[in-house]
Write a protein that holds these residues in place. Sequence first.
Motif, PDB file in Angstrom:
ATOM      1  N   ASN A  72       0.820  -1.214   0.000  1.00 17.75           N
ATOM      2  CA  ASN A  72       0.000   0.000   0.000  1.00 17.75           C
ATOM      3  C   ASN A  72       0.853   1.263   0.000  1.00 17.75           C
ATOM      4  N   ILE A  73       1.705   1.393   0.992  1.00 20.30           N
ATOM      5  CA  ILE A  73       2.533   2.591   1.143  1.00 20.30           C
ATOM      6  C   ILE A  73       3.995   2.165   1.085  1.00 20.30           C
ATOM      7  N   VAL A  74       4.786   2.824   0.283  1.00 21.98           N
ATOM      8  CA  VAL A  74       6.160   2.380   0.049  1.00 21.98           C
ATOM      9  C   VAL A  74       7.025   2.509   1.299  1.00 21.98           C
ATOM     10  N   SER A  75       6.907   3.607   2.012  1.00 17.93           N
ATOM     11  CA  SER A  75       7.817   3.856   3.133  1.00 17.93           C
ATOM     12  C   SER A  75       7.279   3.319   4.464  1.00 17.93           C
ATOM     13  N   TYR A  76       6.165   2.619   4.428  1.00 16.08           N
ATOM     14  CA  TYR A  76       5.558   2.135   5.666  1.00 16.08           C
ATOM     15  C   TYR A  76       5.936   0.676   5.869  1.00 16.08           C
ATOM     16  N   SER A  77       6.248   0.294   7.096  1.00 17.26           N
ATOM     17  CA  SER A  77       6.681  -1.080   7.349  1.00 17.26           C
ATOM     18  C   SER A  77       5.911  -1.672   8.529  1.00 17.26           C
ATOM     19  N   TYR A  78       6.125  -2.945   8.747  1.00 18.88           N
ATOM     20  CA  TYR A  78       5.456  -3.674   9.823  1.00 18.88           C
ATOM     21  C   TYR A  78       5.777  -3.069  11.182  1.00 18.88           C
ATOM     22  N   SER A  79       7.058  -2.775  11.414  1.00 16.30           N
ATOM     23  CA  SER A  79       7.466  -2.273  12.723  1.00 16.30           C
ATOM     24  C   SER A  79       6.814  -0.927  13.041  1.00 16.30           C
ATOM     25  N   ARG A  80       6.694  -0.071  12.020  1.00 15.59           N
ATOM     26  CA  ARG A  80       6.027   1.214  12.228  1.00 15.59           C
ATOM     27  C   ARG A  80       4.549   1.031  12.538  1.00 15.59           C
ATOM     28  N   LEU A  81       3.909   0.081  11.834  1.00 17.78           N
ATOM     29  CA  LEU A  81       2.495  -0.187  12.065  1.00 17.78           C
ATOM     30  C   LEU A  81       2.254  -0.635  13.502  1.00 17.78           C
ATOM     31  N   ILE A  82       3.050  -1.576  13.973  1.00 20.64           N
ATOM     32  CA  ILE A  82       2.890  -2.098  15.336  1.00 20.64           C
ATOM     33  C   ILE A  82       3.180  -1.006  16.361  1.00 20.64           C
ATOM     34  N   ASN A  83       4.206  -0.207  16.089  1.00 22.47           N
ATOM     35  CA  ASN A  83       4.553   0.883  16.985  1.00 22.47           C
ATOM     36  C   ASN A  83       3.399   1.885  17.090  1.00 22.47           C
ATOM     37  N   ASN A  84       2.819   2.237  15.958  1.00 20.91           N
ATOM     38  CA  ASN A  84       1.692   3.173  15.966  1.00 20.91           C
ATOM     39  C   ASN A  84       0.452   2.574  16.618  1.00 20.91           C
ATOM     40  N   LEU A  85       0.263   1.274  16.445  1.00 14.89           N
ATOM     41  CA  LEU A  85      -0.863   0.606  17.126  1.00 14.89           C
ATOM     42  C   LEU A  85      -0.726   0.727  18.640  1.00 14.89           C
ATOM     43  N   TYR A  86       0.481   0.519  19.128  1.00 13.98           N
ATOM     44  CA  TYR A  86       0.717   0.631  20.576  1.00 13.98           C
ATOM     45  C   TYR A  86       0.556   2.071  21.067  1.00 13.98           C
ATOM     46  N   LYS A  87       1.009   3.020  20.255  1.00 18.16           N
ATOM     47  CA  LYS A  87       0.853   4.428  20.647  1.00 18.16           C
ATOM     48  C   LYS A  87      -0.620   4.820  20.760  1.00 18.16           C
ATOM     49  N   ARG A  88      -1.416   4.333  19.795  1.00 15.60           N
ATOM     50  CA  ARG A  88      -2.850   4.631  19.804  1.00 15.60           C
ATOM     51  C   ARG A  88      -3.641   3.725  20.744  1.00 15.60           C
ATOM     52  N   GLN A  89      -2.972   2.767  21.355  1.00 17.34           N
ATOM     53  CA  GLN A  89      -3.562   1.802  22.289  1.00 17.34           C
ATOM     54  C   GLN A  89      -4.680   0.984  21.638  1.00 17.34           C
ATOM     55  N   LEU A  90      -4.454   0.614  20.385  1.00 14.11           N
ATOM     56  CA  LEU A  90      -5.363  -0.293  19.689  1.00 14.11           C
ATOM     57  C   LEU A  90      -4.842  -1.713  19.898  1.00 14.11           C
ATOM     58  N   LEU A  91      -5.605  -2.511  20.604  1.00 10.40           N
ATOM     59  CA  LEU A  91      -5.144  -3.844  20.963  1.00 10.40           C
ATOM     60  C   LEU A  91      -5.634  -4.866  19.937  1.00 10.40           C
ATOM     61  N   LEU A  92      -4.913  -4.952  18.824  1.00 12.56           N
ATOM     62  CA  LEU A  92      -5.168  -5.973  17.811  1.00 12.56           C
ATOM     63  C   LEU A  92      -3.939  -6.865  17.760  1.00 12.56           C
ATOM     64  N   ASN A  93      -4.129  -8.155  18.007  1.00 12.11           N
ATOM     65  CA  ASN A  93      -2.955  -9.020  17.975  1.00 12.11           C
ATOM     66  C   ASN A  93      -2.586  -9.388  16.539  1.00 12.11           C
ATOM     67  N   ARG A  94      -1.432 -10.001  16.362  1.00 16.19           N
ATOM     68  CA  ARG A  94      -0.887 -10.261  15.042  1.00 16.19           C
ATOM     69  C   ARG A  94      -1.725 -11.271  14.262  1.00 16.19           C
ATOM     70  N   LYS A  95      -2.328 -12.203  14.973  1.00 15.05           N
ATOM     71  CA  LYS A  95      -3.165 -13.204  14.309  1.00 15.05           C
ATOM     72  C   LYS A  95      -4.373 -12.533  13.640  1.00 15.05           C
ATOM     73  N   ILE A  96      -5.034 -11.663  14.384  1.00 18.46           N
ATOM     74  CA  ILE A  96      -6.204 -10.959  13.847  1.00 18.46           C
ATOM     75  C   ILE A  96      -5.792 -10.038  12.698  1.00 18.46           C
ATOM     76  N   LEU A  97      -4.683  -9.329  12.868  1.00 12.49           N
ATOM     77  CA  LEU A  97      -4.210  -8.436  11.806  1.00 12.49           C
ATOM     78  C   LEU A  97      -3.886  -9.203  10.522  1.00 12.49           C
ATOM     79  N   SER A  98      -3.296 -10.394  10.667  1.00 11.01           N
ATOM     80  CA  SER A  98      -2.972 -11.171   9.463  1.00 11.01           C
ATOM     81  C   SER A  98      -4.235 -11.690   8.792  1.00 11.01           C
ATOM     82  N   GLN A  99      -5.254 -12.047   9.577  1.00  9.91           N
ATOM     83  CA  GLN A  99      -6.518 -12.478   8.975  1.00  9.91           C
ATOM     84  C   GLN A  99      -7.186 -11.318   8.236  1.00  9.91           C
TER      85      GLN A  99
END
Length: 117
Positions: A72-99
């Motif tokens: 989707n976005i060239v400069s966006y990566s997995y680590s940034r996504l997870i980091n931003n999820l934690y900052k926003r306190q969105l509790l989605l685990n990796r299994k749900i995200l992969s589904q």
Amino acid sequence: MTRIRRGYRTRRRRTKIRLFASSFRGAHSRLTRTIIQQKIRALVSSYRDRERQKRTFRRLWVTRINAVIRENIVSYSYSRLINNLYKRQLLLNRKILSQIAILNRNCLYMISNDILK
């Protein structure tokens, strides 16, 4: 000295062990000493591989999420996504995200775009 009959308990113990090893091949299912060794080895392997399976699935989920996010976005990566999820306190685990990544990519794109803002 009187004769002691000890066959019953030993036979019962060996029968129980043989039931465990009934699917093994050759001497591993027939000889008592070999059966005991194989039983120990099988139980160790099953414990170890249950732990390994957890690791393997987590790696698979991370790979799937990373692949979809990078499309989707060239400069966006997995680590940034997870980091931003934690900052926003969105509790989605990796299994749900992969589904979500497999079944509905647009939903994952929406989540990642909302987090970026």
